[in-house]
Design a protein around this motif. Structure first.
Motif, PDB file in Angstrom:
ATOM      1  N   LYS A 292      43.489  32.472  37.719  1.00  0.00           N
ATOM      2  CA  LYS A 292      43.978  33.235  36.567  1.00  0.00           C
ATOM      3  C   LYS A 292      44.494  32.272  35.512  1.00  0.00           C
ATOM      4  CE  LYS A 292      45.661  36.470  40.012  1.00  0.00           C
ATOM      5  NZ  LYS A 292      45.858  35.433  41.049  1.00  0.00           N
TER       6      LYS A 292
ATOM      7  N   SER B  17      49.279  32.634  31.308  1.00  0.00           N
ATOM      8  CA  SER B  17      49.653  33.933  30.732  1.00  0.00           C
ATOM      9  C   SER B  17      51.178  34.029  30.704  1.00  0.00           C
ATOM     10  CB  SER B  17      49.045  35.082  31.543  1.00  0.00           C
ATOM     11  OG  SER B  17      47.634  34.991  31.598  1.00  0.00           O
TER      12      SER B  17
ATOM     13  N   HIS C  63      46.936  33.752  25.021  1.00  0.00           N
ATOM     14  CA  HIS C  63      45.539  34.184  25.036  1.00  0.00           C
ATOM     15  C   HIS C  63      44.839  34.058  23.688  1.00  0.00           C
ATOM     16  CE1 HIS C  63      46.274  36.784  28.890  1.00  0.00           C
ATOM     17  NE2 HIS C  63      46.300  35.478  29.119  1.00  0.00           N
TER      18      HIS C  63
ATOM     19  N   ILE D  90      43.222  29.655  25.619  1.00  0.00           N
ATOM     20  CA  ILE D  90      42.365  29.962  26.768  1.00  0.00           C
ATOM     21  C   ILE D  90      41.476  28.769  27.096  1.00  0.00           C
ATOM     22  CG2 ILE D  90      40.361  31.348  27.457  1.00  0.00           C
ATOM     23  CD1 ILE D  90      41.760  33.755  26.172  1.00  0.00           C
TER      24      ILE D  90
ATOM     25  N   TYR E  61      40.538  35.239  35.569  1.00  0.00           N
ATOM     26  CA  TYR E  61      41.352  36.372  35.152  1.00  0.00           C
ATOM     27  C   TYR E  61      42.205  36.069  33.926  1.00  0.00           C
ATOM     28  CZ  TYR E  61      40.737  38.696  39.735  1.00  0.00           C
ATOM     29  OH  TYR E  61      40.232  39.318  40.843  1.00  0.00           O
ATOM     30  N   LEU E  62      42.375  37.073  33.102  1.00  0.00           N
ATOM     31  CA  LEU E  62      43.516  37.141  32.204  1.00  0.00           C
ATOM     32  C   LEU E  62      44.637  37.724  33.062  1.00  0.00           C
ATOM     33  CD1 LEU E  62      41.801  38.582  28.993  1.00  0.00           C
ATOM     34  CD2 LEU E  62      42.437  36.202  29.448  1.00  0.00           C
TER      35      LEU E  62
ATOM     36  N   ASP F  50      48.605  39.544  26.927  1.00  0.00           N
ATOM     37  CA  ASP F  50      49.304  38.858  25.833  1.00  0.00           C
ATOM     38  C   ASP F  50      49.075  39.723  24.604  1.00  0.00           C
ATOM     39  OD1 ASP F  50      50.332  37.310  23.857  1.00  0.00           O
ATOM     40  OD2 ASP F  50      48.937  35.631  24.097  1.00  0.00           O
TER      41      ASP F  50
ATOM     42  N   SER G 261      40.778  37.342  22.556  1.00  0.00           N
ATOM     43  CA  SER G 261      40.807  36.878  23.941  1.00  0.00           C
ATOM     44  C   SER G 261      39.478  37.139  24.636  1.00  0.00           C
ATOM     45  CB  SER G 261      41.938  37.583  24.701  1.00  0.00           C
ATOM     46  OG  SER G 261      43.173  37.406  24.048  1.00  0.00           O
ATOM     47  N   HIS G 262      38.912  38.314  24.386  1.00  0.00           N
ATOM     48  CA  HIS G 262      37.638  38.684  25.004  1.00  0.00           C
ATOM     49  C   HIS G 262      36.521  37.776  24.493  1.00  0.00           C
ATOM     50  CE1 HIS G 262      35.112  42.368  26.512  1.00  0.00           C
ATOM     51  NE2 HIS G 262      34.681  41.213  27.018  1.00  0.00           N
TER      52      HIS G 262
ATOM     53  N   MET H  57      36.682  34.584  26.372  1.00  0.00           N
ATOM     54  CA  MET H  57      36.174  34.756  27.740  1.00  0.00           C
ATOM     55  C   MET H  57      34.653  34.830  27.751  1.00  0.00           C
ATOM     56  SD  MET H  57      38.792  34.645  29.722  1.00  0.00           S
ATOM     57  CE  MET H  57      38.265  35.345  31.295  1.00  0.00           C
TER      58      MET H  57
ATOM     59  N   LEU I 256      40.627  41.093  35.160  1.00  0.00           N
ATOM     60  CA  LEU I 256      41.860  41.484  34.482  1.00  0.00           C
ATOM     61  C   LEU I 256      42.922  41.753  35.539  1.00  0.00           C
ATOM     62  CD1 LEU I 256      40.485  44.071  31.877  1.00  0.00           C
ATOM     63  CD2 LEU I 256      41.158  41.692  31.407  1.00  0.00           C
TER      64      LEU I 256
ATOM     65  N   TYR J 191      46.877  44.783  33.328  1.00  0.00           N
ATOM     66  CA  TYR J 191      46.605  45.531  32.102  1.00  0.00           C
ATOM     67  C   TYR J 191      46.671  47.029  32.405  1.00  0.00           C
ATOM     68  CZ  TYR J 191      45.039  41.367  29.579  1.00  0.00           C
ATOM     69  OH  TYR J 191      44.989  40.144  28.941  1.00  0.00           O
TER      70      TYR J 191
END
Length: 319
Positions: free
Chosen positions: A73, A76, A82, A87, A107-108, A112, A120-121, A124, A138, A141
């Motif tokens: 992970k 965070s 993030h 990242i 993982y996130l 954040d 963030s996505h 990733m 994840l 979340y």
């Protein structure tokens, strides 16, 4: 069994409970001897001393010859963790510690919310295209945020979340109604952490002060979370009732909790249980419990009955 086991490493490192590489090597051999290979790590492990757990795994070259598979992970639990650059910085350091080119799941670790989830996505997705990980995970979340990531992946053709780590145990069953339906909708596996509620089923008594340095010590990072989640009158009563019915069958609370989660909960094929430990004997016992098969029907019915009395006091399934 269809529910996998994943070895947690949140207690691993010079400042953790498993303090040496040699001790960790023994833990890994025991875990592997039971037919398991998945390892779960994180930037933050052990809490307060980031990097120690990943460095131990790297020193042991755990992925050599495919013996073990590593999930980890990202950094965070802080504002700005993030952003795209943060990242990228995090995974670079983590792969170096682990001495690998990629991990299975990245993982996130926790939301954040100071950074747009789209940013963030996007980061990733870029790391996925670079081959730094195979599965996007994840953890912690909420349901709306999980849906947001899944729908953005569909819209943009980005990597979609395929694993979710969340709290799930006998006294924390909210995921059955608010989380699992969404995970099933988007074909996201559920990995249940804290199956023993961090020792709440066996090491904590009503009115008894937690031991210094324990999982419920309020002076520690984990202790603050755990007390907030579990130190409630209804939950103490639930554990006392669980003890009573278990004693009739000669089964401890920990064994009940683990066997229920693997054999009677809503976990299924593709899902997993994160297995914790603070010493090798504890891991040996937990693995044996997890291989114990279904529970007596009276105990299963008691667990369902207990849940109906505590569901309003139970910990939330997400942060």
């Amino acid at each position: 069994m269809t529910v996998d086991l994943i070895l947690g490493t949140n207690n691993v490192g010079g400042h953790g409970k498993i303090k040496t590489v040699e001790a960790m090597a023994e833990i890994l051999e025991l875990y592997h001897s039971h037919g398991n290979k998945y390892l779960d790590c994180a930037y933050i492990y052990p809490a307060g001393f980031p990097g120690e757990a990943e460095s131990f795994l790297g020193e042991l070259n755990v992925t050599d010859n495919g013996k073990f598979v590593v999930d980890t992970k990202l950094d965070s639990f802080r504002d700005g963790a993030h952003t795209e650059q943060s990242i990228y910085n995090s995974i670079k350091v983590q792969l170096e510690r682990l001495k690998v080119d990629k991990v299975r799941t990245l993982y996130l670790h926790a939301p954040d919310r100071t950074v747009s989830f789209e940013e963030s996505h996007r980061a990733m997705n870029e790391l996925y295209k670079q081959g730094k990980f195979e599965r996007f995970g994840l953890s912690n979340y909420n349901v709306k945020e999980i849906e947001e990531f899944a729908e953005r992946a569909r819209k943009n053709g980005w990597v979609a979340p395929s694993s979710y780590e969340g709290l799930y145990n006998i006294v924390s069953r909210r995921p059955e109604t608010d989380l699992l339906p969404v995970l099933r909708k988007y074909n996201i596996s559920f990995y249940a952490y804290s199956p023993l509620a961090s020792g709440f089923f066996s090491n904590i008594k009503r009115g008894q002060a937690p031991a210094p340095g324990s999982q419920f010590d309020p002076a520690t990072f984990n202790g603050t979370f755990n007390q907030d989640w579990f130190f409630k009158d209804d939950l103490f009563t639930a554990v006392e009732k669980l003890t009573e019915v278990g004693e009739k069958h000669g089964i401890s609370n920990n064994e009940i909790a683990l066997r229920w989660l693997r054999n009677h909960s809503q976990l299924g094929k593709g899902d997993a249980i994160l297995v914790g430990y603070s010493k090798i004997d504890q891991l040996k016992q937990n693995l044996e419990y997890l291989e114990g098969g279904p529970l007596p029907e009276e105990i299963v019915q008691a667990i369902d009955s207990i849940w109906e009395t505590i569901k309003d006091s139970a910990p939330e399934s997400v942060m």
